[in-house]
Write an enzyme that holds these catalytic residues in place. Structure first.
Site, mmCIF file in Angstrom:
data_model
loop_
_atom_site.group_PDB
_atom_site.id
_atom_site.type_symbol
_atom_site.label_atom_id
_atom_site.label_comp_id
_atom_site.label_asym_id
_atom_site.label_seq_id
_atom_site.Cartn_x
_atom_site.Cartn_y
_atom_site.Cartn_z
ATOM 1 N N SER A 119 0.863 -1.135 0.078
ATOM 2 C CA SER A 119 0.150 0.093 -0.172
ATOM 3 C C SER A 119 0.754 1.188 -0.011
ATOM 4 O O SER A 119 0.279 2.354 -0.229
ATOM 5 C CB SER A 119 -0.859 -0.066 1.367
ATOM 6 N N LYS A 156 0.670 4.999 7.111
ATOM 7 C CA LYS A 156 0.090 5.732 6.027
ATOM 8 C C LYS A 156 0.498 7.288 6.000
ATOM 9 O O LYS A 156 1.098 7.969 7.071
ATOM 10 C CB LYS A 156 -1.521 5.805 6.435
#
Length: 198
Positions: A119, A156
């Site tokens: 990701s 993230k």
């Protein structure tokens, strides 16, 4: 001269290709390429092996940081699982420890997380990489942080919009995660990504 520049210089002096060196180190050629572009630094075990291959003392790789001839090493825990009960963080699973020079660290407490999945591949963070985190509970918009959601720590980019927290991946295949700040806790800011090849 930076670490990557020195590796490249030593390799070219020995008339070796990146693929040649990668084979000796049992890593992917892309790892050597990333090191030589100074995008990532090899960890201590690989630096030691590189020094052996080229017949130089391993300390030459630390001149960039102005450290002493024998750098002081610090053991940083690699955290496998983190939980948060009653607002108290607990490292429930420590996979091991990774030594890095103290001079690579700034102030505060640090720990490693091992990246999972793809990701964050757009930020050159691949599965298995060790990501150095400095423990802190806030980051600036757009900075990469370790964030605890439930009992899972994720990496993230963090944004705050209208009282909500938006956790953005660096891979367009993953949609952003939008959650109230109460449901996600910032563990710390990413300081460095160190590729770890087993």
């Amino acid at each position: 001269m930076r670490v990557g520049d020195l590796i490249k210089k030593l390799r070219k002096e020995r008339k070796m290709t990146q693929a040649d060196l990668a084979k000796l180190l049992d890593v992917a050629p892309t790892a050597v390429s990333a090191w030589e572009r100074n995008e990532n630094r090899p960890l201590m075990d690989k630096l030691t092996k590189i020094a052996e291959i080229f017949g130089v003392p391993v300390t030459v790789f630390f001149e960039e940081f102005g450290v002493s001839p024998v750098p002081e090493m610090v053991q940083i825990p690699i955290i496998g699982r983190i939980s948060c009960g009653n607002g108290v963080l607990a490292y429930e699973e420590i996979e091991g420890y990774e030594p890095i020079p103290r001079e690579w660290l700034g102030h505060g407490e640090h720990f490693f997380l091992r990246a999972k999945g793809d990701s964050m591949s757009g930020a050159r963070i691949e599965e298995g990489d060790l990501v150095l985190i400095r423990k802190q509970d806030t980051v600036e918009n757009g900075e990469i942080a370790a964030v605890l959601i439930g009992d899972e720590a994720v990496l993230k980019r963090v944004y705050r919009q209208n009282g909500t927290m938006v956790l953005q991946s660096a891979n367009p295949n993953y949609p952003p995660i939008v959650c109230p700040p109460a449901e996600a806790r910032i563990l710390g800011k990413m300081v460095m990504n160190v590729i770890k090849f087993e």
